[in-house]
Enzyme design. Structure first.
Site, PDB file in Angstrom:
ATOM      1  N   LYS A 172       0.977  -1.330  -0.034  1.00  0.00           N
ATOM      2  CA  LYS A 172       0.028  -0.038   0.053  1.00  0.00           C
ATOM      3  C   LYS A 172       0.817   1.472  -0.096  1.00  0.00           C
ATOM      4  CE  LYS A 172      -3.547   2.797   0.411  1.00  0.00           C
ATOM      5  NZ  LYS A 172      -4.261   2.833   1.460  1.00  0.00           N
ATOM      6  N   LYS A 240       0.565  12.031   6.342  1.00  0.00           N
ATOM      7  CA  LYS A 240       1.062  10.862   7.160  1.00  0.00           C
ATOM      8  C   LYS A 240       1.623   9.823   6.445  1.00  0.00           C
ATOM      9  CE  LYS A 240      -1.890   7.948   8.314  1.00  0.00           C
ATOM     10  NZ  LYS A 240      -2.371   6.566   7.779  1.00  0.00           N
TER      11      LYS A 240
END
Length: 306
Positions: A172, A240
């Site tokens: 991911k 993030k």
């Protein structure tokens, strides 16, 4: 697999996954720290829960979609955590984008308690997830992956098993790295053309028909031109993720030079108040950094231009 799923974390992505599960015929018990999200879940046909443990009661699968590894661990193992209500054979499917090492460590802790876990982040925006247009990348035991196929097939276009626990989280980050840089390249290219006086929609059509094409153009191109920045994925969330990429890349010895520059731009975006806007708003951040050369200004932007 049973027909009841506990969904913990009902933000943009979590609510999209819950909707897909409801449409697929699952009973979906939803919990979020924001009561309004739980009420919205109930209005969509889900079952409202008042704690992670309450959500997990009677569930065969606990699906988490949260911001950090610490939050995932807390909602599973903390006070009134989901696993306090775990029945035999419960599987945790974590769709969060978190540090791969933390994900693998959590899976090992759960395995010692007799609970299987898959890390299964969705490789796409919340809008793509809601339309089941995005795949899911899965790390964990292959047999558990096959057992969870009904859930995975309900939330994603396709499920890719990419290795042991932690591998889904690693994949991911790779997907988000390339996707984020594609968005940045698209924003920079569009702004480059617009500042020369080119028509935005015409330019986007050319880009889509050229060797420069990326799917980011389909998902974000028109939003960039129309300045429609209601969030499907937030700039602050991507910052993030970029911080995670750089941390993992440093440990792996991978040079992430373009990503380091991307972090600077995203940091400026959040500092400038754009953090809660859609990732397509990166074009507005670039626009704020560039002033057309004096005497060489393009015509004033028409609606749909930047």
């Amino acid at each position: 697999m049973g027909a009841t799923v506990a969904c913990i974390g009902m933000g943009l992505l979590g609510s999209a996954l819950a909707e897909n599960l409801i449409r697929a015929g699952f009973t979906v018990r939803g919990y979020d720290i924001a009561p309004e999200r739980v009420r919205e879940h109930a209005a969509r046909g889900g079952v409202a829960a008042d704690s992670p443990a309450d959500a997990a009661r009677g569930a065969d699968t606990v699906l988490t979609c949260l911001m950090t590894a610490d939050i995932v661990r807390e909602v599973l193992l903390g006070r009134d955590g989901a696993l306090g209500a775990a029945g035999p054979g419960l599987v945790v499917v974590d769709c969060s984008t978190i540090h791969p090492d933390a994900s693998a460590a959590l899976a090992a802790d759960l395995a010692r308690r007799g609970i299987a876990m898959l890390d299964a982040p969705v490789a796409g925006s919340s809008g793509q997830a809601r339309r089941r247009e995005a795949p899911v990348v899965v790390g964990g035991d292959r047999e558990v992956f096959e057992r969870c196929r009904p859930v995975l097939d309900a939330i994603a276009r396709r499920a890719h098993h990419v290795g042991p626990n932690g591998a889904g989280a690693r994949a991911k980050l790779v997907v988000n790295l390339v996707l984020g840089l594609n968005r940045l390249a698209l924003a920079e290219g569009l702004l480059f053309g617009l500042r020369q006086g080119l028509d935005g929609p015409d330019l986007l059509a050319v880009l889509k028909d050229s060797a420069a094409y990326s799917r980011a153009m389909d998902v974000k191109g028109e939003r960039m031109l129309a300045e429609r920045f209601e969030p499907e994925g937030k700039l602050a969330q991507h910052l993030k993720d970029v911080e995670l990429m750089l941390e993992v890349g440093h440990a792996a010895g991978a040079p992430l030079l373009a990503t380091a520059l991307h972090r600077q731009l995203l940091t400026a975006a959040v500092a400038g108040g754009w953090g809660e806007r859609d990732n397509s708003a990166i074009i507005a951040v670039l626009r704020s950094l560039v002033t057309p050369a004096r005497g060489n200004r393009p015509p004033a932007a028409e609606p749909g231009q930047v």
